[in-house]
Design a protein around this motif. Structure first.
Motif, short mmCIF file in Angstrom:
data_model
loop_
_atom_site.label_atom_id
_atom_site.label_comp_id
_atom_site.label_asym_id
_atom_site.label_seq_id
_atom_site.Cartn_x
_atom_site.Cartn_y
_atom_site.Cartn_z
N THR A 196 0.83 -1.20 0.00
CA THR A 196 0.00 0.00 0.00
C THR A 196 0.87 1.26 0.00
N ASP A 197 0.24 2.37 -0.19
CA ASP A 197 0.88 3.67 -0.19
C ASP A 197 1.46 3.95 1.20
N PRO A 198 2.75 4.31 1.31
CA PRO A 198 3.34 4.60 2.62
C PRO A 198 2.61 5.71 3.37
N THR A 210 10.32 3.78 3.09
CA THR A 210 10.27 2.58 2.26
C THR A 210 11.66 1.97 2.19
N ASP A 211 11.73 0.74 1.72
CA ASP A 211 13.03 0.06 1.57
C ASP A 211 13.88 0.72 0.49
N HIS A 212 13.27 1.57 -0.33
CA HIS A 212 13.99 2.23 -1.41
C HIS A 212 14.55 3.58 -0.99
N GLY A 213 14.42 3.91 0.31
CA GLY A 213 14.97 5.17 0.80
C GLY A 213 14.02 6.34 0.74
#
Length: 88
Positions: free
Chosen positions: A21-23, A51-54
């Motif tokens: 889902t949207d953070p 997120t895990d992507h920074g």
């Protein structure tokens, strides 16, 4: 956690979740659950969802007052039980 320079208390680390889902939506649900049943007058609360992507998004309490906003049940399932139960 108490931030000594500003003299405020900071709650940290509500946990990790792996929903698709949207953070921002997850952050709104966490903040709403945390504030449920809490007297927050005179205090400022915010949630930072990373997120895990920074990437990250900051959610403040005033973003919870949008007309018609309600925590998505799918998002709530990703919350720790004590936060999920606060929204019921």
């Amino acid at each position: 956690m108490h931030e000594q320079f500003s003299g405020v208390w900071i709650c940290k680390d509500f946990g990790r979740a792996t929903p698709s889902t949207d953070p921002a939506e997850l952050g709104r649900a966490v903040l709403a659950a945390y504030l449920a049943g809490r007297d927050s007058r005179g205090e400022t609360f915010r949630v930072v969802a990373r997120t895990d992507h920074g990437n990250h998004v900051v959610i403040t309490a005033d973003q919870l007052t949008a007309p018609g906003w309600e925590a998505d049940p799918v998002v709530c399932q990703a919350l720790p039980a004590y936060l999920r139960n606060a929204l019921t």
